[in-house]
Scaffold this motif. Sequence first.
Motif, PDB file in Angstrom:
ATOM      1  N   TYR A  20       6.489 -97.622  89.702  1.00  0.00           N
ATOM      2  CA  TYR A  20       6.390 -98.115  88.329  1.00  0.00           C
ATOM      3  C   TYR A  20       6.516 -96.969  87.322  1.00  0.00           C
ATOM      4  O   TYR A  20       7.204 -97.088  86.322  1.00  0.00           O
ATOM      5  N   ARG A  21       5.849 -95.859  87.598  1.00  0.00           N
ATOM      6  CA  ARG A  21       5.832 -94.763  86.634  1.00  0.00           C
ATOM      7  C   ARG A  21       7.047 -93.854  86.725  1.00  0.00           C
ATOM      8  O   ARG A  21       7.526 -93.365  85.706  1.00  0.00           O
ATOM      9  N   ARG A  22       7.571 -93.614  87.923  1.00  0.00           N
ATOM     10  CA  ARG A  22       8.637 -92.614  88.101  1.00  0.00           C
ATOM     11  C   ARG A  22      10.042 -93.191  88.199  1.00  0.00           C
ATOM     12  O   ARG A  22      11.006 -92.480  87.951  1.00  0.00           O
ATOM     13  N   LEU A  23      10.182 -94.439  88.595  1.00  0.00           N
ATOM     14  CA  LEU A  23      11.500 -95.042  88.801  1.00  0.00           C
ATOM     15  C   LEU A  23      11.631 -96.331  88.000  1.00  0.00           C
ATOM     16  O   LEU A  23      11.561 -97.428  88.544  1.00  0.00           O
ATOM     17  N   PRO A  24      11.854 -96.237  86.696  1.00  0.00           N
ATOM     18  CA  PRO A  24      11.876 -97.451  85.872  1.00  0.00           C
ATOM     19  C   PRO A  24      13.003 -98.413  86.233  1.00  0.00           C
ATOM     20  O   PRO A  24      12.875 -99.614  86.015  1.00  0.00           O
ATOM     21  N   GLU A  25      14.100 -97.927  86.812  1.00  0.00           N
ATOM     22  CA  GLU A  25      15.188 -98.832  87.172  1.00  0.00           C
ATOM     23  C   GLU A  25      14.855 -99.667  88.409  1.00  0.00           C
ATOM     24  O   GLU A  25      15.508-100.669  88.675  1.00  0.00           O
ATOM     25  N   ARG A  26      13.836 -99.288  89.145  1.00  0.00           N
ATOM     26  CA  ARG A  26      13.432-100.033  90.344  1.00  0.00           C
ATOM     27  C   ARG A  26      12.109-100.778  90.175  1.00  0.00           C
ATOM     28  O   ARG A  26      11.520-101.230  91.154  1.00  0.00           O
ATOM     29  N   ARG A  27      11.631-100.893  88.958  1.00  0.00           N
ATOM     30  CA  ARG A  27      10.336-101.533  88.722  1.00  0.00           C
ATOM     31  C   ARG A  27      10.289-102.972  89.197  1.00  0.00           C
ATOM     32  O   ARG A  27       9.314-103.410  89.793  1.00  0.00           O
ATOM     33  N   ALA A  28      11.331-103.729  88.916  1.00  0.00           N
ATOM     34  CA  ALA A  28      11.331-105.142  89.284  1.00  0.00           C
ATOM     35  C   ALA A  28      11.223-105.317  90.796  1.00  0.00           C
ATOM     36  O   ALA A  28      10.456-106.155  91.283  1.00  0.00           O
TER      37      ALA A  28
END
Length: 89
Positions: A20-28
Amino acid sequence: MLNALLLPLMFSMVGGTYVYRRLPERRAHGLLILILFQLVGAAGYVMKPTLELLMLLTLHASAVLVMLVRHLQSPAPVTQESSNRPQRG
């Protein structure tokens, strides 16, 4: 049942927070995996309900809920499509 689910649920909270914090493109995708871990924990609670497992699942659900609400409130990331756009000037 608590012994079988304690480490996977704790690992999912730590891993989910990292994604969630480090990889915003993979949050979903990370939030979907966290929800699936919650469902596995709920199935374990149905098999053998204990107060400790309920508290662990409540903590996990709270963390997932906070991350999900913050994700839904954040603006969508902007993607750049420089190859398809004509040059100005």
